[in-house]
Scaffold this active site. Structure first.
Site, PDB file in Angstrom:
ATOM      1  N   HIS A  27       4.699   2.555  -7.758  1.00 13.15           N
ATOM      2  CA  HIS A  27       3.737   1.446  -7.771  1.00 13.15           C
ATOM      3  C   HIS A  27       2.819   1.552  -8.988  1.00 13.15           C
ATOM      4  CE1 HIS A  27       4.461   1.700  -3.276  1.00 13.15           C
ATOM      5  NE2 HIS A  27       4.688   0.426  -3.501  1.00 13.15           N
ATOM      6  N   GLN A  74      12.530  -2.598  -9.369  1.00  8.43           N
ATOM      7  CA  GLN A  74      13.978  -2.820  -9.259  1.00  8.43           C
ATOM      8  C   GLN A  74      14.571  -2.022  -8.100  1.00  8.43           C
ATOM      9  OE1 GLN A  74      15.736  -1.933 -13.055  1.00  8.43           O
ATOM     10  NE2 GLN A  74      14.850  -3.731 -14.021  1.00  8.43           N
ATOM     11  N   LYS A  75      13.775  -1.158  -7.470  1.00 14.53           N
ATOM     12  CA  LYS A  75      14.353  -0.327  -6.403  1.00 14.53           C
ATOM     13  C   LYS A  75      14.869  -1.211  -5.267  1.00 14.53           C
ATOM     14  CE  LYS A  75      12.984   1.646  -3.088  1.00 14.53           C
ATOM     15  NZ  LYS A  75      12.753   2.202  -1.808  1.00 14.53           N
ATOM     16  N   ASP A  76      14.063  -2.191  -4.851  1.00 20.72           N
ATOM     17  CA  ASP A  76      14.594  -3.176  -3.906  1.00 20.72           C
ATOM     18  C   ASP A  76      15.170  -4.308  -4.753  1.00 20.72           C
ATOM     19  OD1 ASP A  76      15.270  -4.984  -1.979  1.00 20.72           O
ATOM     20  OD2 ASP A  76      13.485  -4.630  -0.769  1.00 20.72           O
ATOM     21  N   SER A  82       9.623   6.094  -3.047  1.00 19.77           N
ATOM     22  CA  SER A  82       9.522   5.095  -1.985  1.00 19.77           C
ATOM     23  C   SER A  82       8.447   5.546  -1.011  1.00 19.77           C
ATOM     24  CB  SER A  82      10.866   4.989  -1.248  1.00 19.77           C
ATOM     25  OG  SER A  82      10.697   4.335  -0.005  1.00 19.77           O
ATOM     26  N   GLY A 129       0.829  -1.211   0.000  1.00 23.96           N
ATOM     27  CA  GLY A 129       0.000   0.000   0.000  1.00 23.96           C
ATOM     28  C   GLY A 129       0.856   1.250   0.000  1.00 23.96           C
TER      29      GLY A 129
END
Ligand code: PAF
Length: 288
Positions: A40, A155-157, A192, A34
């Site tokens: 997202h 891809q951020k994490d 983020s 969420g």
């Protein structure tokens, strides 16, 4: 713009997906916790773009306690469900699966979990013990509940993405894992949900992470030492950033960086907020 069906139980989810499944359609899943932002939204669009109108895009919204350590931000993690629904509607999601805790963990903490192996204990895993065990366990559960053909992760994490690919391969889960590019604010700051914790001054400070990664990537042709020196130089120049790690590694995070395609990853604290980011690096070398 049609509002997605909101399913909060396993039974609701099954009946929401029944027409797709009985018509032979595919299901694409975007797992989230969420507090949806542009990053997202891009994942939902990626999912939508990979399937047809006859297929279903499911966005799961579930803040997974198992991936938060003691003293982490589980209680204050942002929860913005109504706004999340708008994002899902806007990007063409068909179903939002928003289960309550007992729906996902009916027996409390599970006794059987997914162990990430050695890669779960380095980088993020070194400062967040148990984090990737929690992530892989809930992703495996979501795969079991939604039974997607494809699933989209940011891809951020990057370490999470690599570990999920590993899990799917090692446990023969048969889900097509899609990695979507990081979406950035105009300042370069990676989107983020945790950016919400930054005050305006810290938001400016935090842009040093991407600038460091860019400087590192630009030094790629000069080899690994040059990449790390360039990136460290930028970080050192910024007060208020407490570096956790800056690592250059292979794309699958398994080996030391080869010459060729590599990944540069950073984690740092700005105030009390821990931020991560990464970029691809095309590595050259003196002897190439
Ligand atoms: O990336 C996230 O938001 C979470 O780790 C995930 C994949 C939804 C699992 O809870």
């Amino acid at each position: 713009m049609t509002r997605p069906v909101v399913a909060s139980t396993r039974a609701d989810l099954a009946s929401a997906l029944d027409p797709t499944r009985s018509g032979g359609g595919r299901v694409a899943l975007v797992p989230t916790m969420g507090a949806l932002h542009e990053g997202h939204a891009a994942l939902v669009s990626t999912a939508r773009g990979r399937v047809t109108d006859a297929d279903a895009v499911v966005v799961s919204v579930f803040v997974n306690p198992l991936q938060f350590g003691p003293g982490e931000d589980l209680d204050r993690y942002p929860r913005t469900f109504e706004a999340d629904l708008e994002v899902c509607a806007d990007r063409g999601a068909d179903v939002v699966f928003a289960p309550a805790l007992p729906e996902v963990y009916p027996g409390g903490d599970p006794e059987v979990t997914v162990e990430p192996g050695p890669l779960g204990g380095v980088l993020e895993g070194a400062t967040r013990p148990g984090h990737y065990r929690g992530v892989l366990t809930v992703v495996a559960k979501l795969f079991g509940l939604v039974r997607p053909d494809a699933a989209v992760f940011g891809q951020k994490d990057y370490q999470q993405l690599v570990l999920i690919r590993r899990m799917v391969e090692d446990l023969c889960m048969g889900v097509d894992v899609v990695g979507a590019a990081t979406v950035r604010e105009p300042s370069g700051l990676a989107m983020s949900s945790r950016n919400a914790y930054l005050d305006p001054e810290q938001r400016v400070t935090a842009t040093v992470l991407f600038r460091a990664l860019q400087a590192g990537a630009a030094a790629g042709p000069d080899g690994p030492e040059a990449v790390l020196a360039a990136a460290h130089g930028v970080i050192r120049s910024a007060p208020g950033v407490e570096l956790d790690y800056l690592t250059l590694t292979s794309q699958d995070l398994a080996d030391p960086p080869p010459y060729g395609e590599a990944r540069l990853l950073v984690a740092a604290r700005v105030g009390t907020t821990r931020l991560i980011d990464n970029v691809p690096v095309a590595l050259g070398g003196k002897d190439l």
